[in-house]
Design an enzyme around this catalytic site. Sequence first.
Site, PDB file in Angstrom:
ATOM      1  N   ARG A 337       0.880  -1.158  -0.048  1.00 36.18           N
ATOM      2  CA  ARG A 337      -0.016   0.094   0.076  1.00 36.18           C
ATOM      3  C   ARG A 337       0.884   1.439   0.010  1.00 36.18           C
ATOM      4  NH1 ARG A 337      -1.754  -3.993  -0.778  1.00 36.18           N
ATOM      5  NH2 ARG A 337      -3.323  -4.988   0.265  1.00 36.18           N
ATOM      6  N   ASP A 486      -9.042  -0.994  11.502  1.00 34.29           N
ATOM      7  CA  ASP A 486      -7.806  -0.011  11.889  1.00 34.29           C
ATOM      8  C   ASP A 486      -8.449   0.772  12.886  1.00 34.29           C
ATOM      9  OD1 ASP A 486      -5.865  -1.102  10.614  1.00 34.29           O
ATOM     10  OD2 ASP A 486      -5.986   0.037   8.627  1.00 34.29           O
ATOM     11  N   LYS A 629     -15.545   5.583   4.684  1.00 35.59           N
ATOM     12  CA  LYS A 629     -14.412   4.626   5.229  1.00 35.59           C
ATOM     13  C   LYS A 629     -14.915   3.735   6.327  1.00 35.59           C
ATOM     14  CE  LYS A 629      -9.984   6.351   4.350  1.00 35.59           C
ATOM     15  NZ  LYS A 629      -8.750   5.490   4.288  1.00 35.59           N
ATOM     16  N   GLU A 630     -14.168   3.531   7.336  1.00 38.65           N
ATOM     17  CA  GLU A 630     -14.504   2.542   8.268  1.00 38.65           C
ATOM     18  C   GLU A 630     -16.053   3.140   9.139  1.00 38.65           C
ATOM     19  OE1 GLU A 630     -11.486   3.232   7.673  1.00 38.65           O
ATOM     20  OE2 GLU A 630     -10.205   1.255   8.243  1.00 38.65           O
ATOM     21  N   THR A 702      -5.407  -2.403  -2.674  1.00 37.40           N
ATOM     22  CA  THR A 702      -6.143  -2.488  -1.648  1.00 37.40           C
ATOM     23  C   THR A 702      -6.430  -4.026  -1.579  1.00 37.40           C
ATOM     24  OG1 THR A 702      -8.789  -2.541  -1.174  1.00 37.40           O
ATOM     25  CG2 THR A 702      -7.981  -1.885  -3.569  1.00 37.40           C
ATOM     26  N   GLY A 703      -6.677  -4.211  -0.382  1.00 39.45           N
ATOM     27  CA  GLY A 703      -7.134  -5.704   0.188  1.00 39.45           C
ATOM     28  C   GLY A 703      -8.343  -6.064  -0.543  1.00 39.45           C
TER      29      GLY A 703
HETATM   30  C1  GLC Z   1      -7.195  -0.655   5.321  1.00 39.51           C
HETATM   31  C2  GLC Z   1      -6.132  -1.262   5.551  1.00 39.51           C
HETATM   32  C3  GLC Z   1      -6.162  -2.497   6.068  1.00 39.51           C
HETATM   33  C4  GLC Z   1      -7.290  -2.535   7.092  1.00 39.51           C
HETATM   34  C5  GLC Z   1      -8.632  -1.904   6.637  1.00 39.51           C
HETATM   35  C6  GLC Z   1      -9.794  -1.814   7.601  1.00 39.51           C
HETATM   36  O1  GLC Z   1      -7.775  -1.173   4.090  1.00 39.51           O
HETATM   37  O2  GLC Z   1      -4.804  -1.415   4.635  1.00 39.51           O
HETATM   38  O3  GLC Z   1      -5.136  -3.014   6.668  1.00 39.51           O
HETATM   39  O4  GLC Z   1      -7.713  -4.033   7.648  1.00 39.51           O
HETATM   40  O5  GLC Z   1      -8.227  -0.498   6.149  1.00 39.51           O
HETATM   41  O6  GLC Z   1      -9.474  -0.856   8.574  1.00 39.51           O
END
Ligand code: GLC
Length: 796
Positions: A337, A486, A629-630, A702-703
């Site tokens: 990344r 995260d 985002k999260e 990205t994952g």
């Molecule tokens: C981002 C980070 C990853 C994390 C995700 C969720 O994609 O690269 O490591 O798991 O956010 O927070």
Amino acid sequence: MNYGYFDDCNKEYVITRPDTPTPWSNYLGSMEYGALITNNAAGYSFVKSGSEGRILRFRFNSVTQDMPGRFIYIKDQNSGDYWSASWQPTGKELSDYKSVCRHGTAYTVISSGYDKISSETLYYVPLGQNHEVWHFKIRNNDTKRRKISVFSYAEFTSDNSSMLDMENIQYTRFLSRTYFKDNYILQSLKELTEERVFRFFAASGGVKVSGYDGSREKFVGPYGSYSNPLALKNGYCSNSLNYTGNSCGSLQIDLELLPSTEKEIVFILGEGNEETAEMKVKHYKGGGVVEEELAQLKAYWHGKLEVFQVKTPDSAFNSMMNVWHSYECFVNTFWSRTASLIYSSLRNGFGYRDTMADIQSIMHLDSKLAGERLVTMLSGQVSNGGALPLVRFDHKPGAEPVPGSSEYQEKTGYKEYRCDDALWLFQAVPQYIRESGELDFLNKIIPYSDKGEDTVYLHLKKALNFSLERLGRHNLVLGIDTDWNDCLRLGENGESVFASFQLYLAICEFKKIALSNGNCEDVDWAETNRKKLYDSLQKYCWEDGQFIRGFTGDNQVIGSPKSKEAALWLNPQTWSVISGVATHDQAKKALDKVHDILKTKYGAMLFYPSTKTIGPPIFLMSLYPPGIKENASIFLMAEAWIIQAEAMMGHGNRAWDYYNSTNPAAQNDSADLRHTEPYVYSQFIDGLESPNHGRSHGHWLTGSASSIMTAVVEEILGLKADYDGLIIDPCIPSEWKEFSMVRHFRGRKLNIIVQNSGGVEKGVKKISINDKTILNSCLIPLDCMEAVNTVQVIMG
Ligand code: GLC
């Protein structure tokens, strides 16, 4: 609205309009020399590291979109008009200017057409080389002779560190100077010291350079811009060199173009001194070199993709699987990344969990590379069993500081262990052994990052111990810093249900490994811990038809159906199924709830509703507005697990629906909503609560790409390597009546045809290989495989 299309035959994405909503980019090069380029030729280059080896400067988050890049300006010396060989930076009216960009596998071709002059620029990094080529062709389509001058523009950084180059200008502005030698600009940095670095920008291919600028200030002019540089206004370079200030590589080449004729120039950019520069210039002097190098590059990449191909009724799926999704997984594996238009220069290594996902994603494509990277990551495990959140590109096993220490934080920016990192090994290690057949891998001795070494088997056992020694009051995994999320800061006493499901799966995997190793003591040990964890997960974590997300340090439940905010979380539902903890009834209820509450037109949200009043220190995600985002977006890495969980339940239609709603190629015609490239995944899509629901962000690295690849290959297409052979057990949309796949497995090629005339979602009635029926199993044994095989699978 679309801005382009997939050209599957050539394995290219063709951008037919240059005014894409965001820059649509591609990756060139290898881990030795990397380069990013957009459809308007913006981007940057670096040697080994985007952070510590930056050659070309790039201004992140700039206006106009992203600048600068690899520009070639064209000036008509008679009319005085000028434009660029990519639509930007001059940005002529699109009614007069034609642009087509073809992004391919590690090369990009940008064509332009303006005022009866057309051009085509091919950008690539030759295989195994540490320089890049801009192969420029210009053609006069007019009936009269045209007097044209061509000006290149490459803006060098003033330091290898991209951060210093941008921030410490009182220092870096005085490090470099340029020289002009015949047909190239040579830039030197810190020339009088041992740390000296040289870069060159050259013109080859038999052309004569008639002017140059090695000083950015002189080429652009103090009040000029990339769209309006002084040299182009004047019509000539001022033969400048920089002694302080900023360096650039601009070479002016004057051409007389007769009607219907074409000329070409090979520009070369790289790191190296005069000797290197001159050698490279010589290399491209004769004709045909570029064509040969491009052919080699294509053969290399197409060869890598050929090992896995599909032909299904869904063309968007085919385009992704056969070219772009696979290519993205390789790019992820190379650069983790660290280097994109979004990742600037903060990181300089492999993020642990992300890289574990990347390894899994390329396992079926290149198990050798996956295995090598796996060894690196195992050497990023600390001797206490935990893992380094970031394994630097210059990682030195046996000598690295450990998380929690100030040295580690200084080196990487990460403070503490995360509770999930080492747990990802339990998927990647068995997957590698099954794919490669390297049973002895478990006995391989690999160093720890700080001190000591162990066999892979003992690395795994230590990883389990790390988690088992850090359990909380409900006997669940402590958050320490974070788990996968995260932004969920559970702290020293908070517990993660998601990571506990991961630990459960890890214990089960370890038990299988210990069993096959004949280690009865470890089997018993694993079984005792499995049972204890199972009981806790069942006792404390199931509430009213769903699994909760965790406990805070002061024992508040996160993700309870009674909560006003963040009441239902995606990951514990999916992982309850993936880990095997959920009973059939629980799995059904949990996944139905996800379907009812979290699913949107663009995929399932991470949780819902967003957090608004609960904030830091635990819910760091409330830094982001709702739906971002999260904080309740559609976070695509997590989407992989709902695809996987639904498929594990045999729900092919639902698994497909989740896949398809987030497949970038399926949204090719909604580019104005989606914004990012339709040929690569992004990190997240705005959730329901965002005014831009459906917009995607965080392209390429990205994952999402990695985890979705694994879910698709192993669960939808149902191809899983096993110790003795390959399992084929698809879980597909019932409307697929037939599809075929090519899969290589341990040096054998399998041409697989799957028939589903009955329209089921899962279930294999019959498998045959080379006309020999396999009885009562979905596993094709290795010893039945020849060099090339025909496999028929009948679902029903
Ligand atoms: C981002 C980070 C990853 C994390 C995700 C969720 O994609 O690269 O490591 O798991 O956010 O927070």
